[in-house]
Design a protein around this motif. Sequence first.
Motif, PDB file in Angstrom:
ATOM      1  N   LEU A   1       0.949  -1.164  -0.020  1.00  0.00           N
ATOM      2  CA  LEU A   1      -0.117  -0.209   0.029  1.00  0.00           C
ATOM      3  C   LEU A   1       0.864   1.121  -0.034  1.00  0.00           C
ATOM      4  N   HIS A   2       0.633   2.302  -0.803  1.00  0.00           N
ATOM      5  CA  HIS A   2       1.376   3.217  -0.914  1.00  0.00           C
ATOM      6  C   HIS A   2       1.129   4.163   0.363  1.00  0.00           C
ATOM      7  N   THR A   3       2.416   4.256   1.210  1.00  0.00           N
ATOM      8  CA  THR A   3       2.310   4.920   2.432  1.00  0.00           C
ATOM      9  C   THR A   3       2.880   6.043   2.700  1.00  0.00           C
ATOM     10  N   ALA A   4       2.326   6.695   3.819  1.00  0.00           N
ATOM     11  CA  ALA A   4       3.195   8.125   3.789  1.00  0.00           C
ATOM     12  C   ALA A   4       3.002   8.559   5.256  1.00  0.00           C
ATOM     13  N   THR A   5       3.607   9.650   5.792  1.00  0.00           N
ATOM     14  CA  THR A   5       3.797   9.953   7.157  1.00  0.00           C
ATOM     15  C   THR A   5       3.823  11.482   7.311  1.00  0.00           C
ATOM     16  N   PHE A   6       4.048  11.921   8.491  1.00  0.00           N
ATOM     17  CA  PHE A   6       3.960  13.491   8.615  1.00  0.00           C
ATOM     18  C   PHE A   6       4.724  13.610   9.975  1.00  0.00           C
ATOM     19  N   TYR A   7       4.849  14.941  10.136  1.00  0.00           N
ATOM     20  CA  TYR A   7       5.491  15.495  11.567  1.00  0.00           C
ATOM     21  C   TYR A   7       5.066  17.065  11.610  1.00  0.00           C
ATOM     22  N   PRO A   8       4.737  17.155  12.853  1.00  0.00           N
ATOM     23  CA  PRO A   8       4.303  18.669  13.099  1.00  0.00           C
ATOM     24  C   PRO A   8       5.333  19.738  13.049  1.00  0.00           C
ATOM     25  N   GLU A   9       5.414  20.295  11.698  1.00  0.00           N
ATOM     26  CA  GLU A   9       6.352  21.299  11.226  1.00  0.00           C
ATOM     27  C   GLU A   9       5.931  22.206  10.233  1.00  0.00           C
ATOM     28  N   GLU A  10       6.514  23.248   9.980  1.00  0.00           N
ATOM     29  CA  GLU A  10       6.047  24.127   8.823  1.00  0.00           C
ATOM     30  C   GLU A  10       5.894  23.245   7.624  1.00  0.00           C
ATOM     31  N   PHE A  11       4.709  23.593   6.734  1.00  0.00           N
ATOM     32  CA  PHE A  11       4.662  22.980   5.469  1.00  0.00           C
ATOM     33  C   PHE A  11       4.152  21.590   5.462  1.00  0.00           C
ATOM     34  N   VAL A  12       3.805  21.039   6.756  1.00  0.00           N
ATOM     35  CA  VAL A  12       3.156  19.687   6.831  1.00  0.00           C
ATOM     36  C   VAL A  12       2.026  19.544   6.092  1.00  0.00           C
ATOM     37  N   ASP A  13       1.235  20.286   5.920  1.00  0.00           N
ATOM     38  CA  ASP A  13      -0.245  20.213   5.180  1.00  0.00           C
ATOM     39  C   ASP A  13       0.146  20.373   3.666  1.00  0.00           C
TER      40      ASP A  13
ATOM     41  N   ASP B   1      -1.307  18.885  18.288  1.00  0.00           N
ATOM     42  CA  ASP B   1      -0.375  19.911  17.917  1.00  0.00           C
ATOM     43  C   ASP B   1      -1.097  20.683  16.849  1.00  0.00           C
ATOM     44  N   PRO B   2      -1.206  21.973  17.118  1.00  0.00           N
ATOM     45  CA  PRO B   2      -2.189  22.839  15.955  1.00  0.00           C
ATOM     46  C   PRO B   2      -1.526  22.768  14.671  1.00  0.00           C
ATOM     47  N   LEU B   3      -0.306  22.573  14.635  1.00  0.00           N
ATOM     48  CA  LEU B   3       0.463  22.215  13.104  1.00  0.00           C
ATOM     49  C   LEU B   3      -0.175  21.182  12.353  1.00  0.00           C
ATOM     50  N   LEU B   4      -0.991  20.121  13.098  1.00  0.00           N
ATOM     51  CA  LEU B   4      -1.380  18.975  12.630  1.00  0.00           C
ATOM     52  C   LEU B   4      -2.716  18.968  12.391  1.00  0.00           C
ATOM     53  N   HIS B   5      -3.509  20.116  12.776  1.00  0.00           N
ATOM     54  CA  HIS B   5      -4.804  20.456  12.599  1.00  0.00           C
ATOM     55  C   HIS B   5      -5.465  20.101  11.160  1.00  0.00           C
TER      56      HIS B   5
ATOM     57  N   VAL C   1      -3.578  18.614   8.848  1.00  0.00           N
ATOM     58  CA  VAL C   1      -3.520  17.277   8.465  1.00  0.00           C
ATOM     59  C   VAL C   1      -4.755  16.280   8.854  1.00  0.00           C
ATOM     60  N   TRP C   2      -4.964  16.449  10.093  1.00  0.00           N
ATOM     61  CA  TRP C   2      -6.073  15.493  10.407  1.00  0.00           C
ATOM     62  C   TRP C   2      -7.418  15.784   9.983  1.00  0.00           C
ATOM     63  N   GLY C   3      -7.616  17.098   9.616  1.00  0.00           N
ATOM     64  CA  GLY C   3      -8.848  17.488   8.708  1.00  0.00           C
ATOM     65  C   GLY C   3      -8.839  16.693   7.247  1.00  0.00           C
ATOM     66  N   MET C   4      -7.674  16.806   6.593  1.00  0.00           N
ATOM     67  CA  MET C   4      -7.423  16.276   5.414  1.00  0.00           C
ATOM     68  C   MET C   4      -7.863  14.785   5.140  1.00  0.00           C
ATOM     69  N   LEU C   5      -7.023  14.138   6.372  1.00  0.00           N
ATOM     70  CA  LEU C   5      -7.326  12.766   6.484  1.00  0.00           C
ATOM     71  C   LEU C   5      -8.803  12.340   6.919  1.00  0.00           C
ATOM     72  N   GLU C   6      -9.557  13.101   7.731  1.00  0.00           N
ATOM     73  CA  GLU C   6     -10.809  12.747   8.091  1.00  0.00           C
ATOM     74  C   GLU C   6     -11.433  12.970   6.869  1.00  0.00           C
ATOM     75  N   ASP C   7     -11.520  14.121   5.774  1.00  0.00           N
ATOM     76  CA  ASP C   7     -12.077  14.090   4.791  1.00  0.00           C
ATOM     77  C   ASP C   7     -11.963  12.999   3.629  1.00  0.00           C
ATOM     78  N   SER C   8     -10.715  12.738   3.517  1.00  0.00           N
ATOM     79  CA  SER C   8     -10.167  11.623   2.772  1.00  0.00           C
ATOM     80  C   SER C   8     -10.535  10.257   2.994  1.00  0.00           C
ATOM     81  N   GLY C   9     -10.925  10.160   4.226  1.00  0.00           N
ATOM     82  CA  GLY C   9     -11.200   8.591   4.633  1.00  0.00           C
ATOM     83  C   GLY C   9      -9.790   7.782   4.765  1.00  0.00           C
ATOM     84  N   ILE C  10      -8.784   8.318   4.448  1.00  0.00           N
ATOM     85  CA  ILE C  10      -7.621   7.503   4.393  1.00  0.00           C
ATOM     86  C   ILE C  10      -7.046   7.206   5.975  1.00  0.00           C
ATOM     87  N   PRO C  11      -6.778   6.067   6.294  1.00  0.00           N
ATOM     88  CA  PRO C  11      -6.504   5.730   7.736  1.00  0.00           C
ATOM     89  C   PRO C  11      -5.077   5.961   8.083  1.00  0.00           C
ATOM     90  N   THR C  12      -4.799   6.379   9.299  1.00  0.00           N
ATOM     91  CA  THR C  12      -3.369   6.452   9.847  1.00  0.00           C
ATOM     92  C   THR C  12      -3.280   5.401  10.911  1.00  0.00           C
TER      93      THR C  12
END
Length: 294
Positions: A104-116, A143-147, A149-160
Amino acid sequence: MSAEADEVTGFWRELGLPGIIDVHTHFMPKRVMDKVWDYFDSAGPLLGRAWPIEYRADEQTRLDQLRAFGVRAFTSLVYPHKPDMAAWLNEWAADFASRTPDCLHTATFYPEEFVDSYVDQAIQSGAQIFKAHIQVGDYHPNDPLLHPVWGMLEDSGIPTVIHCGSGPAPGTYTGPGPVREVLLRYPRLPLIVAHMGMPEYSEFLDLAEEFDGISLDTTMAFTDFTEEKTPFPRSELPRLRALGDRIVFGSDFPNIPHRYLHALESLTRLDLGDDWLRGVLYNNARARVLPRQG
């Protein structure tokens, strides 16, 4: 390899399954995987015991091993431990998925500038699953920097797949509380709680009952290695059965201190029935993790 492969394939064939979906496997750039193995090799004092790597081998050998087991889909769970790392891990994982069609095409993230920005890019390029490691990353999941990100993942339905429990070693922000803060803000967010949330098993089952988007993976839970120090409470087996369609199989391959077959046999010892096993090993992930594949 062949003897164990025969045992594993015999296990799922006896259940009438077409194979296994393993949502918790690790493929990483070689220098990153080497560092992960170095950590486990030296983690005895922290973890209180040795952690041998059962499937330490080159990348192609590991791929061949999973395929010999009959694993039809798996993940390349990558995760950063510092800023300026997630984006290039995503580039590597996207390339790996492009040349490894059963991953499965996998990705990740970290609370930082440009994470979105790089998370959006990963989604647009076809990411099917994300990985968050709260203990290694040492960040608060709310972390507010991830808000965004979580919004995009909620809308897309992609699990983490989120390592948020306090085992095998606690972190500053591990435990159910920080994750619940995220879910109160994004209640439809699809999360797969790694390792059944060990050792806070009961509390993460509570979250699964409260939020429909929560699944839990079986990674290393119920095995002899884990049961020795952080046993799953047998009083919770009725809830585990009731949440059967939210439990998905994970192995932590290749970074496991036991054979792959043992993870399967450990599930059988729970005595929750063949239908429950069929859901965990294949059907639940097919429904909850792979729907974007059609």
